[in-house]
Design an enzyme around this catalytic site. Structure first.
Site, PDB file in Angstrom:
ATOM      1  N   GLU A 111      69.029  -0.107  65.382  1.00  0.00           N
ATOM      2  CA  GLU A 111      69.863  -1.273  65.624  1.00  0.00           C
ATOM      3  C   GLU A 111      71.032  -1.018  66.570  1.00  0.00           C
ATOM      4  O   GLU A 111      71.441  -1.914  67.313  1.00  0.00           O
ATOM      5  CB  GLU A 111      70.422  -1.800  64.288  1.00  0.00           C
ATOM      6  CG  GLU A 111      69.377  -2.367  63.349  1.00  0.00           C
ATOM      7  CD  GLU A 111      68.911  -3.751  63.766  1.00  0.00           C
ATOM      8  OE1 GLU A 111      69.339  -4.235  64.836  1.00  0.00           O
ATOM      9  OE2 GLU A 111      68.110  -4.354  63.043  1.00  0.00           O
ATOM     10  N   SER A 153      72.808  -4.336  -1.004  1.00  0.00           N
ATOM     11  CA  SER A 153      73.173  -3.107  -1.731  1.00  0.00           C
ATOM     12  C   SER A 153      73.780  -2.031  -0.845  1.00  0.00           C
ATOM     13  O   SER A 153      74.082  -0.938  -1.342  1.00  0.00           O
ATOM     14  CB  SER A 153      71.926  -2.533  -2.429  1.00  0.00           C
ATOM     15  OG  SER A 153      71.450  -3.427  -3.413  1.00  0.00           O
TER      16      SER A 153
END
Length: 679
Positions: A82, A342
């Protein structure tokens, strides 16, 4: 003549300088678009790996990325393809621009672009066009201005954030995670080339929609990489054979409930560092799905794992699937108020041991009792008579734990829960005895913190899920001895069928109406809590903690590590003796109203327990007496059945079935009686 040329030269230099100054002013006066780009909020695990990310305001995936966190080969390919002179130009590469213009004039169409990376960043910041002359000039001006106000790495970082990759993907990191399922720090040459190629035409080169065009564009980038010396021919050839991904992968969405909580807790923070272990979290989320599979559309599960040494939460599974379904998967069941059943009993016993009410070998009655207007029953409606406290906890008998709570006072239990960092919610102004059996609202996080406290020798350390949280130790809840005694009792509990007998200290629980099934356990390092039920609180018929939650608990430990860490040794001053060697007050539990009861050694019908249904055997009805002085006399409905019996066990001949009152009298005339139904 010479003077005239000098004058012309001077004038030219002055005009040039003036033009340069005006050009500089023009560039400096450029109104730049915002250069601070919104990026996704991220939630990371303890190793910095992504657990979950959130889209930015416009629904795009745009994740923060700095140049040093991306594969160097990608950066080399990007600049080679690029903008080869990116590090040298000032925003506009006149050589590339001139070449592009001449090629276009010669061929009658655009052959190559002249835009620099900085110009592309300018276009992306303004979301401008590329083909219009006015737009190109604006990009050049903005690019020149950007170069004066930002460093090259800052401009490159903007490109890494803004480069389009099709759909709602922006930025290299979002594309790498979506297309390859990994961070961009380590890319193959083929992957790097594909990420260079897509932004040139993001919609037409999307691998998930146009894999052939994406592959062709990638191969052109690979060819350029060979020309520029980034790759050798063999590397490029191997890269061309790599298949282009045909589908987008989902973004990580681990621990969604906790991630949402972190985001809501600090909404302005962009990166949240949690204590979770990403791999463990993923494993246990899969376990959660397995746990509810085939169990209906409404059963839900939650799993919480913590290191009780540090207090750090390592995994938090709020539901089996983060979705709006009949399971109500969006609800975080690690923080929902539920009944603990419990699972509070270990705390009751630890407090009782500390207050001198008992010892693991102390005998305690498991028989029908009334505590004022409160008359609890055992879950199985059966009674075992006089048993050791160790057995009472392991067998999860209700009557003994209520008797202990009544002796201490329920406020003592609530106070201990609050010391442990829990936030119990109970009906009314004052807690009642029912809290010992689960009549209180708690969360899974509360319960895991309580068991972590027991595992730490009775000292609380608040659980934390932020990596930088203060993990300082808190106050002592129970003594080290009581904590060890409870852990030793729970480690002797038989594992679920098929699970290893590895002495995991654990307890199960089932709330009233089968609305909540629990299993919580710990070894020498970790604590795991499992809750199962329905998010809407409706009953799950037949669901018991021991049956549905306990197997998940053991599987969770198995996936956490291959071998349990050993439990600590008993503290030096722990009393490790049998019942007969205990001090007299500890041999048998005496309630606080024992002063009104018979002597401690008075005879008591140990079997059958009062109110029980018993089966009449061929040899008669089996009876057993505890305490008292031989010989004994047994009566049925006031009629002597056995007289002068030295043994503490006997088989009584009964005239038939039905309700009968059994009485036993010892040699000193002391007696006890029970009423039972003979079947």
């Amino acid at each position: 003549m010479r003077a005239r040329w000098l004058l012309v030269l001077a004038l030219g230099l002055w005009l040039g300088a003036l033009g340069r100054d005006r050009f500089d002013e023009w560039i400096d006066d450029t109104v730049l678009p915002p250069v601070v780009v919104e990026t996704s909020i991220e939630v990371l695990d303890r190793d910095g790996d992504l657990l979950r990310a959130y889209t930015v305001a416009d629904g795009r995936w745009r994740l923060a990325l700095t140049p040093d966190k991306v594969d160097p080969v990608y950066l080399q390919m990007l600049l080679a393809y690029e903008d080869k002179r990116f590090r040298d130009h000032s925003g506009v590469d006149l050589r590339s621009m001139t070449r592009a213009v001449l090629q276009a004039m010669w061929n009658g169409r655009v052959i190559s672009g002249g835009s620099t990376l900085t110009m592309q960043v300018a276009r992306l910041l303004e979301e401008g066009t590329t083909g219009q002359v006015g737009g190109k000039l604006r990009q050049m001006r903005v690019a020149l201005a950007l170069e004066r106000r930002l460093s090259k790495d800052q401009i490159l970082q903007l490109y890494l954030h803004l480069a389009p990759f099709g759909g709602n993907l922006e930025g290299v990191r979002a594309a790498s995670i979506s297309y390859f399922g990994k961070e961009p720090r380590r890319l193959t040459p083929a992957e790097a080339a594909l990420l260079v190629a897509i932004p040139q035409s993001p919609e037409s080169r999307r691998p998930d929609r146009a894999a052939d065009r994406a592959e062709a564009a990638r191969n052109r980038v690979l060819a350029r990489a060979v020309e520029e010396g980034v790759l050798d021919a063999d590397e490029a050839k191997a890269a061309r054979r790599e298949e282009v991904p045909g589908l987008r992968k989902p973004f990580p969405a681990l621990a969604p409930h906790l991630a949402d909580r972190a985001k809501a807790d600090l909404p302005t923070v962009l990166v949240h560092h949690l204590t979770l272990d990403g791999n463990l979290q993923k494993t246990l989320e899969a376990l959660a799905l397995e746990a509810v599979e085939g169990r209906g559309e409404r059963l839900q599960v939650a799993i919480l794992v913590a290191d009780h040494a540090s207090g750090e939460i390592l995994a938090s599974v709020g539901s089996a699937g983060y979705q709006a379904d009949l399971r109500q998967g969006f609800v975080d069941m690690t923080t929902a108020l539920r009944s603990p059943g419990s699972t509070l009993k270990p705390l009751v016993y630890a407090l009782a041991f500390d207050e001198g009410l008992g010892h693991p070998e102390t005998m305690i009655d498991d028989r029908p009792m009334s505590f004022g207007a409160y008359a609890p029953q055992n879950f199985d409606k059966l009674y075992l008579g006089t048993i050791r406290m160790r057995e009472a906890l392991q067998l999860s008998r209700n009557i003994p734990v209520v008797a202990l709570t009544e002796a201490m006072g329920p406020a003592r239990l609530i106070s201990a829960m609050q010391k442990a960092g829990m936030q119990p919610v109970f009906p009314g102004d004052q807690p009642g005895l029912a809290i010992a059996l689960g009549g209180v609202g708690v969360t899974l996080t509360d319960m895991v913190q309580l068991y972590a406290t027991l595992a730490r020798g009775g000292v609380v350390r608040p659980l934390s899920w932020r990596l930088d949280a203060d993990g300082a130790e808190g106050q002592r809840v129970v003594s080290e001895i009581a904590a060890w005694q409870v852990g030793d009792i729970l480690a002797g509990l038989a594992p679920p069928p098929g699970a290893p007998g590895n002495r995991l200290a654990y307890k199960t629980g089932t709330s009233y109406g089968h609305r909540d099934a629990w299993a919580i356990g710990y070894d020498g390092r970790h604590v795991v809590g499992v809750w199962m039920g329905r998010a809407d609180g409706t009953p799950v018929p037949g669901a018991f903690g021991a049956d549905v939650a306990a197997p998940v608990l053991f599987q969770a430990f198995n996936r956490l590590k291959g071998k349990l860490d050993p439990q600590p040794a008993a503290p030096a001053s722990t009393l490790l003796v049998a019942n007969a060697e205990l001090p007299q007050p500890l041999q048998r539990f005496r309630s606080r109203v024992a002063v009104f009861e018979g002597a401690a050694d008075a005879p008591a019908v140990a079997f059958p327990p009062d109110g029980a249904e018993v089966e009449l055997l061929a040899a008669g009805l089996k009876v057993k007496v505890a305490g008292g002085t031989a010989p004994f006399t047994w009566l049925a409905d006031g009629v002597p059945v056995v007289v002068g019996l030295d043994a503490r066990e006997a088989m009584l001949a009964m005239p038939g079935t039905g309700f009968v009152t059994l009485s036993v009298i010892d040699a000193e005339g002391r007696s006890d009686r029970v009423q039972v139904q003979v079947r």
